[in-house]
Structure formats: C-alpha cells, structure tokens
Design a protein around this motif. Structure first.
Motif, PDB file in Angstrom:
ATOM      1  N   HIS A   1     -25.521 -16.804  17.213  1.00  0.00           N
ATOM      2  CA  HIS A   1     -24.613 -16.727  16.063  1.00  0.00           C
ATOM      3  C   HIS A   1     -23.467 -15.763  16.373  1.00  0.00           C
ATOM      4  O   HIS A   1     -23.639 -14.812  17.127  1.00  0.00           O
ATOM      5  N   THR A   2     -22.309 -16.009  15.714  1.00  0.00           N
ATOM      6  CA  THR A   2     -21.173 -15.094  15.863  1.00  0.00           C
ATOM      7  C   THR A   2     -20.798 -14.505  14.506  1.00  0.00           C
ATOM      8  O   THR A   2     -20.530 -15.250  13.557  1.00  0.00           O
ATOM      9  N   LEU A   3     -20.779 -13.179  14.436  1.00  0.00           N
ATOM     10  CA  LEU A   3     -20.278 -12.507  13.227  1.00  0.00           C
ATOM     11  C   LEU A   3     -18.783 -12.293  13.395  1.00  0.00           C
ATOM     12  O   LEU A   3     -18.350 -11.692  14.383  1.00  0.00           O
ATOM     13  N   LEU A   4     -18.006 -12.810  12.442  1.00  0.00           N
ATOM     14  CA  LEU A   4     -16.552 -12.609  12.468  1.00  0.00           C
ATOM     15  C   LEU A   4     -16.179 -11.625  11.369  1.00  0.00           C
ATOM     16  O   LEU A   4     -16.442 -11.873  10.187  1.00  0.00           O
ATOM     17  N   LEU A   5     -15.572 -10.512  11.769  1.00  0.00           N
ATOM     18  CA  LEU A   5     -15.073  -9.529  10.800  1.00  0.00           C
ATOM     19  C   LEU A   5     -13.621  -9.890  10.512  1.00  0.00           C
ATOM     20  O   LEU A   5     -12.864 -10.227  11.432  1.00  0.00           O
ATOM     21  N   LEU A   6     -13.251  -9.847   9.246  1.00  0.00           N
ATOM     22  CA  LEU A   6     -11.953 -10.394   8.841  1.00  0.00           C
ATOM     23  C   LEU A   6     -10.945  -9.279   8.582  1.00  0.00           C
ATOM     24  O   LEU A   6     -11.294  -8.222   8.043  1.00  0.00           O
ATOM     25  N   ASP A   7      -9.715  -9.575   8.930  1.00  0.00           N
ATOM     26  CA  ASP A   7      -8.642  -8.572   8.941  1.00  0.00           C
ATOM     27  C   ASP A   7      -8.444  -7.875   7.591  1.00  0.00           C
ATOM     28  O   ASP A   7      -8.569  -8.486   6.523  1.00  0.00           O
ATOM     29  N   ILE A   8      -8.122  -6.591   7.701  1.00  0.00           N
ATOM     30  CA  ILE A   8      -7.714  -5.800   6.537  1.00  0.00           C
ATOM     31  C   ILE A   8      -6.359  -5.209   6.881  1.00  0.00           C
ATOM     32  O   ILE A   8      -6.191  -4.630   7.954  1.00  0.00           O
ATOM     33  N   LYS A   9      -5.397  -5.372   5.988  1.00  0.00           N
ATOM     34  CA  LYS A   9      -4.084  -4.753   6.225  1.00  0.00           C
ATOM     35  C   LYS A   9      -3.836  -3.760   5.112  1.00  0.00           C
ATOM     36  O   LYS A   9      -3.677  -4.134   3.952  1.00  0.00           O
ATOM     37  N   VAL A  10      -3.843  -2.487   5.480  1.00  0.00           N
ATOM     38  CA  VAL A  10      -3.609  -1.426   4.494  1.00  0.00           C
ATOM     39  C   VAL A  10      -2.429  -0.599   4.974  1.00  0.00           C
ATOM     40  O   VAL A  10      -2.299  -0.322   6.163  1.00  0.00           O
ATOM     41  N   LYS A  11      -1.572  -0.227   4.067  1.00  0.00           N
ATOM     42  CA  LYS A  11      -0.408   0.615   4.367  1.00  0.00           C
ATOM     43  C   LYS A  11       0.456   0.004   5.478  1.00  0.00           C
ATOM     44  O   LYS A  11       0.831   0.676   6.427  1.00  0.00           O
ATOM     45  N   GLU A  12       0.700  -1.307   5.366  1.00  0.00           N
ATOM     46  CA  GLU A  12       1.552  -1.976   6.355  1.00  0.00           C
ATOM     47  C   GLU A  12       2.972  -2.040   5.795  1.00  0.00           C
ATOM     48  O   GLU A  12       3.161  -2.230   4.596  1.00  0.00           O
ATOM     49  N   GLN A  13       3.961  -1.930   6.708  1.00  0.00           N
ATOM     50  CA  GLN A  13       5.352  -2.082   6.278  1.00  0.00           C
ATOM     51  C   GLN A  13       5.825  -3.495   6.583  1.00  0.00           C
ATOM     52  O   GLN A  13       5.395  -4.078   7.577  1.00  0.00           O
ATOM     53  N   SER A  14       6.726  -4.031   5.756  1.00  0.00           N
ATOM     54  CA  SER A  14       7.327  -5.313   6.098  1.00  0.00           C
ATOM     55  C   SER A  14       8.261  -5.061   7.284  1.00  0.00           C
ATOM     56  O   SER A  14       8.691  -3.920   7.513  1.00  0.00           O
ATOM     57  N   ILE A  15       8.585  -6.131   8.024  1.00  0.00           N
ATOM     58  CA  ILE A  15       9.446  -5.954   9.199  1.00  0.00           C
ATOM     59  C   ILE A  15      10.796  -5.381   8.759  1.00  0.00           C
ATOM     60  O   ILE A  15      11.355  -4.503   9.405  1.00  0.00           O
ATOM     61  N   GLU A  16      11.279  -5.846   7.588  1.00  0.00           N
ATOM     62  CA  GLU A  16      12.574  -5.371   7.101  1.00  0.00           C
ATOM     63  C   GLU A  16      12.526  -3.859   6.795  1.00  0.00           C
ATOM     64  O   GLU A  16      13.384  -3.100   7.247  1.00  0.00           O
ATOM     65  N   ASN A  17      11.483  -3.446   6.086  1.00  0.00           N
ATOM     66  CA  ASN A  17      11.377  -2.017   5.755  1.00  0.00           C
ATOM     67  C   ASN A  17      11.196  -1.161   6.998  1.00  0.00           C
ATOM     68  O   ASN A  17      11.720  -0.047   7.081  1.00  0.00           O
ATOM     69  N   MET A  18      10.467  -1.715   7.974  1.00  0.00           N
ATOM     70  CA  MET A  18      10.264  -0.979   9.221  1.00  0.00           C
ATOM     71  C   MET A  18      11.599  -0.808   9.942  1.00  0.00           C
ATOM     72  O   MET A  18      11.962   0.270  10.387  1.00  0.00           O
ATOM     73  N   ALA A  19      12.349  -1.941  10.003  1.00  0.00           N
ATOM     74  CA  ALA A  19      13.634  -1.911  10.711  1.00  0.00           C
ATOM     75  C   ALA A  19      14.598  -0.923  10.048  1.00  0.00           C
ATOM     76  O   ALA A  19      15.379  -0.256  10.720  1.00  0.00           O
ATOM     77  N   ARG A  20      14.538  -0.847   8.736  1.00  0.00           N
ATOM     78  CA  ARG A  20      15.450   0.052   8.013  1.00  0.00           C
ATOM     79  C   ARG A  20      14.873   1.464   7.880  1.00  0.00           C
ATOM     80  O   ARG A  20      15.470   2.322   7.219  1.00  0.00           O
ATOM     81  N   GLY A  21      13.696   1.674   8.436  1.00  0.00           N
ATOM     82  CA  GLY A  21      13.088   3.009   8.409  1.00  0.00           C
ATOM     83  C   GLY A  21      12.667   3.425   7.013  1.00  0.00           C
ATOM     84  O   GLY A  21      12.601   4.617   6.712  1.00  0.00           O
ATOM     85  N   ARG A  22      12.386   2.435   6.151  1.00  0.00           N
ATOM     86  CA  ARG A  22      11.989   2.782   4.776  1.00  0.00           C
ATOM     87  C   ARG A  22      10.467   2.862   4.691  1.00  0.00           C
ATOM     88  O   ARG A  22       9.771   1.916   5.080  1.00  0.00           O
ATOM     89  N   LEU A  23       9.979   3.981   4.192  1.00  0.00           N
ATOM     90  CA  LEU A  23       8.526   4.156   4.109  1.00  0.00           C
ATOM     91  C   LEU A  23       7.971   3.483   2.847  1.00  0.00           C
ATOM     92  O   LEU A  23       7.398   4.128   1.968  1.00  0.00           O
ATOM     93  N   ILE A  24       8.207   2.171   2.783  1.00  0.00           N
ATOM     94  CA  ILE A  24       7.687   1.405   1.643  1.00  0.00           C
ATOM     95  C   ILE A  24       6.570   0.517   2.196  1.00  0.00           C
ATOM     96  O   ILE A  24       6.768  -0.165   3.209  1.00  0.00           O
ATOM     97  N   TYR A  25       5.411   0.577   1.544  1.00  0.00           N
ATOM     98  CA  TYR A  25       4.269  -0.141   2.089  1.00  0.00           C
ATOM     99  C   TYR A  25       3.924  -1.361   1.249  1.00  0.00           C
ATOM    100  O   TYR A  25       4.057  -1.349   0.028  1.00  0.00           O
ATOM    101  N   GLU A  26       3.456  -2.405   1.936  1.00  0.00           N
ATOM    102  CA  GLU A  26       3.023  -3.628   1.259  1.00  0.00           C
ATOM    103  C   GLU A  26       1.672  -3.364   0.574  1.00  0.00           C
ATOM    104  O   GLU A  26       0.921  -2.485   1.010  1.00  0.00           O
ATOM    105  N   PRO A  27       1.358  -4.150  -0.484  1.00  0.00           N
ATOM    106  CA  PRO A  27       0.021  -3.990  -1.093  1.00  0.00           C
ATOM    107  C   PRO A  27      -1.059  -4.345  -0.051  1.00  0.00           C
ATOM    108  O   PRO A  27      -0.791  -5.154   0.842  1.00  0.00           O
ATOM    109  N   PRO A  28      -2.240  -3.766  -0.160  1.00  0.00           N
ATOM    110  CA  PRO A  28      -3.291  -4.086   0.819  1.00  0.00           C
ATOM    111  C   PRO A  28      -3.634  -5.583   0.795  1.00  0.00           C
ATOM    112  O   PRO A  28      -3.547  -6.218  -0.265  1.00  0.00           O
ATOM    113  N   ARG A  29      -3.980  -6.105   1.967  1.00  0.00           N
ATOM    114  CA  ARG A  29      -4.386  -7.522   2.057  1.00  0.00           C
ATOM    115  C   ARG A  29      -5.734  -7.594   2.765  1.00  0.00           C
ATOM    116  O   ARG A  29      -5.948  -6.904   3.770  1.00  0.00           O
ATOM    117  N   TYR A  30      -6.599  -8.433   2.254  1.00  0.00           N
ATOM    118  CA  TYR A  30      -7.930  -8.605   2.843  1.00  0.00           C
ATOM    119  C   TYR A  30      -8.113 -10.093   3.100  1.00  0.00           C
ATOM    120  O   TYR A  30      -7.937 -10.895   2.186  1.00  0.00           O
TER     121      TYR A  30
END
Ligand SMILES: C[S@@+](CC[C@H](N)C(=O)[O-])C[C@H]1O[C@@H](n2cnc3c(N)ncnc32)[C@H](O)[C@@H]1O
Length: 315
Positions: free
Chosen positions: A159-188
């Motif tokens: 059997h294979t256990l697959l652990l599924l991605d968690i994205k916490v405190k991620e920036q959008s590419i646009e905010n990252m490019a503009r250096g804005r410390l605005i974070y996306e809502p968490p995604r599971y």
C-alpha cells in the motif's frame, strides 16, 4: 535543553503527560504551524490548556531563523511543539542538527502520528511501502516524482500512503514580485483534487501504475470526532466530498489480505458500492498474480533496459 514534543493529531489533551509537564517548565514554547494542524484544537485552546504563551513558528522561522528558536537553549529549556510526532513525515532533523552544532542538548517526546494512525482504516502497517507527498499542481508545474515510488510499492504489492499538500502563509506570484508581505488564505488538498491529479499523471505517464479502478481509501480528519474513511475506486474519489481538512489517501497494494478487505468494506457504502469495491480489489489482485514473462536479453541490451522492460510488462 531543546524539547521536541509531539502533540498527537486532534485535541489539546492528546499531548502526553510527560510532554505537558515539560512544556510547563519551559522558558519559551514554539508551535510549528505549517506542516500539519490539530483537528480539534487551535492556538488559544492550546495556550489555555498549557497555561502559558505559545509562539507560532512558521516555515521561515524554522528553516532560516532556527538560531532564534535555539537562543539560550544551552541554559534554559525551550519547547518545540509539532503536530503528530516530531519525526513523523516532517523535516525537523535540521533543527536538531543545528542544536547539536550549537552544543545544545535535545530530547524528543513522541506522540501518535498520521504515519501510524492510518492503521485505523484496517490496512496493516506492515503492508505499506514508501510514503509519498502530493503537491498542488499549477498550470506549468506538475511534479510527478511520487509516481515512481507508487510504482515500486505496487510492484511489491504494498500500500502507498499519500500525504496531501498544505499551503500556509504562501504569497501570490504578484505579491511576491512586488515584495508585498500579503499572504494567501491557507489551502489544504482535498481527496477529490488528489484523485484528479493522480489520474492526470497516469494519463501522461501511461505506465499502468494505477487507474480508474484501483482501490483506494480516503482518510479525513483522522483522530477527530469528525474522522471519516471512504473505501472506493480512484475514479469514484474524484466525485467524493471529502469536506474539512486534513486528508490523506491510500492507494492499495495489489496483495490485500482478506481481513483488510473485510474491514474496509464497512467504509465502502451501500451493498452495490461494497460489491464494486470488493470486485476492484479482486481484479487488482489478479493483475498482481500474473506471472512476469521471461525476456531473453538481446546482445548489447544493458541491464537497466531489461529491468525497465520487465517493469512495464509486469504491470
Ligand atoms: C507533513 S505531514 C506531517 C505529519 C505529522 N508530523 C504527524 O506525525 O502526523 C502532514 C500531512 O499528513 C496528513 N495528515 C496529518 N494529520 C492528518 C489527519 N489528522 N487526518 C488526515 N490526514 C492527516 C495530511 O495529508 C497532511 O497534509
């Protein structure tokens, strides 16, 4: 002393007695807050239960600012709390290595992990192969390195256990490019997304590692009052409603023990769904039992190629 303390999976009271006693004598208490979440507790409820302040440690602090966590740990006691077990599918060995470099002693206080609690679905932990992580795909990035590991597991019937991605405190590419410390809502990642992504990769790779009819188990909110298991084929899980996070997925090996199947049928649904799942397990097992044809090596064939051909025909 640095204490790495496992919190278990769900309630604030899932901590061990030794873990709780240790927290209460620590000068600072950090909570690692990006690789997993407790199912039935949050920061305020933890602080209330422990009776002390808990500092959130995000990825940046743990990976780039570990010296801040370890400051004074040669004199005082510092607690680093990790959901599940501190060494269960997380990468906190880095923190331990840094502690060693600084001459700081450390001790782990263990707890239940998703890695062992998945046994609650009825599959034997002995029959699991390599665990893999599945990350969110983007339009231009669909990493598929997990596929080779699932393939190896399936070749061994595991059997294979697959652990599924968690994205916490991620920036959008646009905010990252503009250096804005605005974070996306968490995604599971949900079970539905995981099943879709898995089928998408099989469509691209075409190595018959798994398919629409491969039997799987969806595991949601393990260890919590809202825990659910669903035994179904991979295609059926695309339309499943897995609900609130967290989720994990198991792709069954094709050598399922009768007792494992019996246990899983309880989670398949009505009589027709039970029959469909049992048939999928049987069909998958037939696939496993097929003897591999002998391939006569041609002059000049290298061993890797023979092994690759063998793998393809075996499946
Ligand atoms: C990187 S692992 C961290 C594991 C954690 N240190 C432990 O020992 O349990 C986090 C992943 O495990 C799975 N997971 C953790 N807790 C879970 C739960 N209670 N129910 C379902 N899946 C869970 C999810 O796929 C989640 O994204």
């Amino acid at each position: 002393m640095l204490y790495l303390i496992g919190l278990g999976l769900s309630y604030e009271s899932d901590i061990t007695v030794r873990g709780l006693e240790t927290i209460r004598k620590c000068k600072r208490v950090y909570l690692e807050a990006y690789t997993s979440i407790l199912m039935a507790a949050d920061l305020p409820s933890l602080e209330k239960f422990y009776g002390c302040e808990v500092l959130l440690a995000d990825r940046e602090l743990v990976e780039s600012g570990s010296d801040e966590i370890l400051a004074g740990a040669d004199i005082d006691d510092i607690a680093f709390l990790v959901v599940g077990d501190p060494f269960g599918a997380t990468t906190h060995t880095d923190l331990v290595i840094r502690a060693r470099e600084l001459g700081v002693k450390y001790e782990a206080i263990h707890n239940a992990s998703v890695m062992n609690a998945v046994g609650a679905c009825g599959l034997q932990l002995y029959n699991f192969g390599q665990t893999v992580s599945l990350v969110f795909f983007t339009d231009s990035w669909k990493p598929d390195s997990f596929y080779d590991k699932v393939l190896e597991n399936r070749q061994l019937g595991l059997h294979t256990l697959l652990l599924l991605d968690i994205k916490v405190k991620e920036q959008s590419i646009e905010n990252m490019a503009r250096g804005r410390l605005i974070y996306e809502p968490p995604r599971y990642m949900s079970i539905e997304t995981a099943a879709e992504q898995l089928l998408e990769i099989e469509e691209i790779r075409q190595e018959k590692c798994y398919g629409d009819d491969t039997p799987c188990v969806a595991i949601s909110r393990l260890g919590s009052p809202k825990q659910t298991f669903k035994a179904a084929t991979l295609r059926d899980l695309v339309d499943y409603e897995s609900g609130e996070p967290l989720h994990s997925l198991i792709i069954l090996g094709n050598r399922v023990h009768e007792l494992e199947t019996d246990f899983l049928l309880e989670f398949a649904g009505d009589a027709a769904s039970k029959q469909k799942f049992a048939d999928a397990v049987t069909a998958d097992a037939e696939n496993f039992k097929k003897p591999a044809p002998y391939i006569t090596p041609a002059p000049g064939d290298d061993e890797d190629k023979i092994f690759d051909d063998f793998r393809r025909i075996r499946l």
